[in-house]
Design an enzyme around this catalytic site. Structure first.
Site, PDB file in Angstrom:
ATOM      1  N   GLU A 124       0.848  -1.185   0.000  1.00  0.00           N
ATOM      2  CA  GLU A 124       0.000   0.000   0.000  1.00  0.00           C
ATOM      3  C   GLU A 124       0.891   1.244   0.000  1.00  0.00           C
ATOM      4  OE1 GLU A 124      -2.750   0.453   3.272  1.00  0.00           O
ATOM      5  OE2 GLU A 124      -3.740   2.140   2.311  1.00  0.00           O
ATOM      6  N   ALA A 265       1.661   0.094  11.056  1.00  0.00           N
ATOM      7  CA  ALA A 265       1.312  -1.283  10.767  1.00  0.00           C
ATOM      8  C   ALA A 265       0.481  -1.344   9.491  1.00  0.00           C
ATOM      9  CB  ALA A 265       0.510  -1.874  11.917  1.00  0.00           C
ATOM     10  N   MET A 266       0.384  -2.566   8.923  1.00  0.00           N
ATOM     11  CA  MET A 266      -0.295  -2.729   7.633  1.00  0.00           C
ATOM     12  C   MET A 266      -1.172  -3.967   7.641  1.00  0.00           C
ATOM     13  SD  MET A 266      -0.794  -1.715   4.530  1.00  0.00           S
ATOM     14  CE  MET A 266      -1.853  -2.627   3.419  1.00  0.00           C
ATOM     15  N   HIS A 300      -7.035  -2.034  15.117  1.00  0.00           N
ATOM     16  CA  HIS A 300      -7.232  -1.296  13.865  1.00  0.00           C
ATOM     17  C   HIS A 300      -6.930  -2.183  12.656  1.00  0.00           C
ATOM     18  CE1 HIS A 300      -7.079   2.343  11.223  1.00  0.00           C
ATOM     19  NE2 HIS A 300      -6.195   1.598  10.566  1.00  0.00           N
ATOM     20  N   GLU A 301      -5.760  -2.785  12.649  1.00  0.00           N
ATOM     21  CA  GLU A 301      -5.377  -3.590  11.477  1.00  0.00           C
ATOM     22  C   GLU A 301      -6.279  -4.817  11.361  1.00  0.00           C
ATOM     23  OE1 GLU A 301      -3.679  -1.905   9.626  1.00  0.00           O
ATOM     24  OE2 GLU A 301      -2.682  -0.557  11.040  1.00  0.00           O
TER      25      GLU A 301
HETATM   26  N1  BES Z   1      -3.234   0.971   5.841  1.00  0.00           N
HETATM   27  C1  BES Z   1      -2.497   1.635   6.844  1.00  0.00           C
HETATM   28  C2  BES Z   1      -1.013   1.540   6.651  1.00  0.00           C
HETATM   29  C3  BES Z   1      -0.481   2.459   5.589  1.00  0.00           C
HETATM   30  C4  BES Z   1      -0.345   3.791   5.872  1.00  0.00           C
HETATM   31  C5  BES Z   1      -0.099   2.000   4.362  1.00  0.00           C
HETATM   32  C6  BES Z   1       0.150   4.633   4.888  1.00  0.00           C
HETATM   33  C7  BES Z   1       0.381   2.833   3.384  1.00  0.00           C
HETATM   34  C8  BES Z   1       0.508   4.166   3.647  1.00  0.00           C
HETATM   35  C9  BES Z   1      -2.818   1.075   8.226  1.00  0.00           C
HETATM   36  O1  BES Z   1      -4.058   0.492   8.366  1.00  0.00           O
HETATM   37  C10 BES Z   1      -2.797   2.235   9.166  1.00  0.00           C
HETATM   38  O2  BES Z   1      -3.646   3.064   9.081  1.00  0.00           O
HETATM   39  N2  BES Z   1      -1.803   2.289  10.039  1.00  0.00           N
HETATM   40  C11 BES Z   1      -1.601   3.380  10.935  1.00  0.00           C
HETATM   41  C12 BES Z   1      -1.931   3.019  12.342  1.00  0.00           C
HETATM   42  C13 BES Z   1      -3.395   3.067  12.624  1.00  0.00           C
HETATM   43  C14 BES Z   1      -3.693   2.563  14.014  1.00  0.00           C
HETATM   44  C15 BES Z   1      -3.995   4.427  12.451  1.00  0.00           C
HETATM   45  C16 BES Z   1      -0.130   3.725  10.854  1.00  0.00           C
HETATM   46  O3  BES Z   1       0.633   2.950  10.283  1.00  0.00           O
HETATM   47  O4  BES Z   1       0.236   4.782  11.347  1.00  0.00           O
HETATM   48 ZN    ZN Z   2      -5.708   1.736   8.619  1.00  0.00          ZN
END
Ligand code: BES
Ligand code: ZN
Length: 749
Positions: A124, A265-266, A300-301
């Site tokens: 992503e 995290a992803m 969240h994930e």
């Molecule tokens: N899908 C995102 C990770 C992501 C962020 C991928 C930016 C590519 C670009 C993941 O679900 C996410 O939102 N992670 C957050 C933490 C969350 C608890 C808000 C992060 O990585 O900060």
């Molecule tokens: Zn997210």
């Protein structure tokens, strides 16, 4: 030199893909220096016309290319820095592509890269194109089968999405694993991991009785540090079943910890990848805030499995569809774990400091932007946190029951699709039986609305005229703003501190304890009837809309709310507002001379201390005055020394006035049991440490002695740090020694 600006991509220009890929078979030969990927996929033309097939690709070496088993003549395709274009492919065919790249040299942390001798992927938003040439867009959903082959010694674990279907040994110390993910997914959810890990294992029985194997892969020696994450995962899985009716869908759920990671995290399908800092914790080095962050990010994930993976986004403009909704879901989960008022206060503080600031600055943008140059720059507080607020407002406006029905319709109707914000809204229109088009403006308009409340009480008729007026100042991206539907949850408090029923003119008796009014034009006045005396209005309860509110409420009203509001959020909000104004007035001679005094502010703390019914975590927040930054924002001339001094003055006054109550809190919230990171224990520690912080203001003798003892007895990082901070605040000469001891003890951890 390149001088031209890259062209923005516009939501209005969205076109469905000319082709789709339904099955994607990947054969990955893992090698840190030269990984080779053979992709065989089933491609089908969509719609009429003879458009060329344009595949995305980046930093790839193309080794072979064939259609239906026939190598493609070089004249049949065009290769550029970021595209592979096949001019006139058949309507439906097998496409075989062989590519090579170096994980070691990939320092972008996107695509497949090497970290600590292990191989990780991050796709992503647009990283899959660094693995093979593909239609790298979220509306192309394929079923993946992935064969991974690698040296067995260097890479004992070979992981990808879905279920493990087979594995085996090969000559030359090599081995392989075959993974199949039965759920069609966009390529941004693809994941691959290869390396040597320790494993923490458990299993989870879903409510329909399916056994899911849970596996956390961490650095050798770290398994015990992943236990809190595992526990959080199981609680999140249960909660999503109970609250949203969502069950996990694969036999296996894996989380892998990695040291080098661009994000927190992803949510890759069945194979989440986490920055180690958000997965691993032990009480010696992690604070309660760290445990809380782990719990929330794991949830969240996990929640993305339904909001993001089963239902994904049609295009990246719809990012809030998965992120805003999933943040809302993780906030609700944290509220259930830790207390809803406490969680709401923390979420609102974060929203105000990050998102309101974004909305007030040069980069203001709507929750669903209409154009972007690079999507990577749009993972913002606005998309995430304001995006979550929009879901919360939707629930506030249509009500709990309709909201729940709308979510069910969404899960049912959009499962397996790449959806839009409009698809989402249509589910709630159906559930609530009403038109939500005005609400959709919230997705398109940037900026934080200002809402001004005013009131007039008519004693003869017992009617309170409550007026709300809204205005959104222009932002650099949008000079003109429209009125938005703003849900305002309202309650009324009488002089005795008890609630008064809220009854609108023309409605039947007896009214309700609170209700949500919707301001849907520039200004509205509501007539609240049946009142024998002017009540105090508690507006915007629970922070029912992400706005900046102002009112002409008197100090007496605010004090009443701070002491008696049955809505805990507004109680905290009013207390902070009195305290902030008192501190600002004391630190800035030019400040409003009708501002509350320091004695008023101390009174707010007194009321909190007298109320023994408060949740410890909430009381801890209510006993912490606004921080220096917040006070600085309230004054006209910032004098940092004056701000610090007045804040300390207030804490000292509270400590002197309430020495015994604070000591009692400190003593009764001690724990004889060994450390536990659970929410109730964390709440007790927070309150005890808030009391300690105030008691520190009694000076080096009394405060310092307590702080020193506190630090010495601490069996966890939260208390150790609290002891040190209090020792510093007390002015104790022991602080320097304690600080260097702390440094010596923990510098290597
Ligand atoms: N899908 C995102 C990770 C992501 C962020 C991928 C930016 C590519 C670009 C993941 O679900 C996410 O939102 N992670 C957050 C933490 C969350 C608890 C808000 C992060 O990585 O900060
Ligand atoms: Zn997210």
């Amino acid at each position: 030199m390149r001088t031209e600006e890259p062209l923005p991509i516009r939501l209005a220009d969205y076109q469905p893909p000319a082709y789709t890929i339904e099955d994607n078979n990947l054969d990955v030969r893992v090698d840190p220096d030269r990984t080779i990927v053979k992709a065989k996929s089933r491609v089908r033309r969509l719609g009429a016309g003879k458009a060329a097939l344009e595949l995305d690709g980046e930093d790839l070496e193309l080794l072979a290319l064939a259609i239906d088993g026939e190598p493609l003549a070089t004249s049949a395709y065009k290769l550029s820095a970021d595209k592979l274009v096949i001019a006139s492919p058949p309507d439906s065919f097998d496409l075989e592509i062989e590519t090579a790249f170096s994980p070691r040299e990939n320092t972008a942390l996107s695509g497949i890269y090497l970290s600590n001798d292990r191989i990780f992927s991050q796709c992503e938003a647009e990283g899959f194109r660094r693995i093979t040439y593909f239609l790298d867009r979220p509306d192309v959903l394929a079923r993946y089968t992935v064969r991974i082959e690698a040296d067995e010694n260097a890479f004992p674990s070979l992981l990808s999405n879905g279920n493990l279907v087979d594995s085996g040994e090969l000559d030359g110390g090599r081995h392989w694993a075959l993974w199949r993910d039965p759920f069609p997914k966009p390529c941004y959810l693809f994941a691959l991991v290869a390396g040597s890990f320790d494993l923490l294992q458990d299993s989870f029985a879903t409510r329909s009785g399916k056994a899911v194997s849970l596996r956390l892969y961490v650095d050798p020696g770290d398994a015990a540090r992943a236990e809190y994450a595992l526990d959080s995962l199981k609680r999140a899985m249960r909660w999503d079943e109970e609250t949203f009716g969502r069950e996990y869908d694969l036999d296996l759920f894996m989380i892998v910890a990695v040291r080098d990671f661009n994000f927190g995290a992803m949510e890759n399908k069945g194979l989440n990848i986490f920055n180690s800092s958000l997965l691993l914790a032990d009480p010696e080095t992690a604070t309660d805030a760290d445990f809380e962050a782990i719990e929330s990010v794991v949830a969240h994930e996990y929640f993305h499995n339904w909001t993001g993976n089963r239902i994904t986004c049609r295009d990246w403009f719809q990012l809030c569809l998965k992120e805003g909704l999933t943040v809302f879901r993780d906030q609700e989960f944290s509220a259930a774990q830790r207390g809803s008022a406490l969680q709401r206060i923390k979420d609102v503080k974060r929203l105000r400091s990050r998102q309101f600031a974004e909305d007030a600055g040069p980069l203001a943008h709507p929750v669903r932007p209409s154009r972007y140059v690079k999507i990577d720059n749009f993972y913002t507080a606005t998309v995430y946190e304001k995006g979550a607020e929009l879901i919360r407002m939707l629930r506030e406006i249509i009500g709990e029951d309709a909201f729940k029905r709308g979510m069910d319709i969404y899960f049912e109707r959009c499962d397996g699709t790449a959806a839009t914000v409009e698809d989402f809204a249509a589910c709630f229109e159906k559930a609530a039986g009403r038109d939500l088009s005005a609400f959709m403006r919230w997705y398109e308009q940037s900026g934080t609305p200002r809402v001004r409340f005013s009131e007039r009480f008519d004693a003869a008729s017992g009617v309170l005229h409550l007026t709300a007026r809204q205005l959104t100042p222009p932002t650099p991206d949008q000079p003109r703003k429209r009125a938005l539907p703003i849900p305002i949850r309202v309650g009324l408090i009488g002089a005795d501190g008890a609630s008064r029923p809220v009854r609108l003119d023309g409605e039947n008796e007896p009214g309700t304890e609170e209700r949500t009014l919707v301001l849907d034009g520039d200004e509205t006045t509501w007539r609240l009837v049946g009142l024998d005396a002017p009540p105090t209005v508690s507006a915007l309860r629970g922070f029912s809309a992400p706005v900046i509110a102002a009112s002409d409420a008197s100090l007496a009203d605010k004090m009443r709310l701070a002491g008696f509001d049955s809505d805990a959020f507004n109680r905290w909000e009013s207390g902070q507002s009195v305290t902030r104004a008192a501190l600002a007035a004391a630190a800035d001679p030019g400040f409003d001379d009708r501002a509350p005094t320091m004695a008023d502010a101390a009174g707010v703390f007194g009321a909190v201390l007298r109320d023994t019914s408060l949740e410890p975590g909430f009381a801890a927040l209510a006993l912490s005055p606004p921080d220096e930054g917040e006070i600085a924002q309230a004054v006209s001339v910032v004098d940092p020394a004056a701000i610090r001094a007045t804040r300390q003055d207030l804490m000292r006054t509270v400590a002197q006035n309430h020495r015994l109550e604070l000591k009692a809190i400190y003593d009764t919230h001690a724990s004889a049991k060994p450390f536990s990171p659970d929410a109730a224990s964390a709440g007790r520690r927070a309150l005890r440490n808030a009391a300690l912080r105030l008691l520190a203001e009694l000076g080096p003798e009394e405060g310092g002695r307590l702080a020193l003892e506190h630090g010495a007895q601490a069996d966890n990082m939260t208390d150790a740090v609290a002891g040190l901070v209090a020792l510093d605040a007390s002015g104790s000469p022991a602080f320097d020694g304690a600080l260097s001891e702390f440094h010596t003890r923990w510098r290597a951890a």
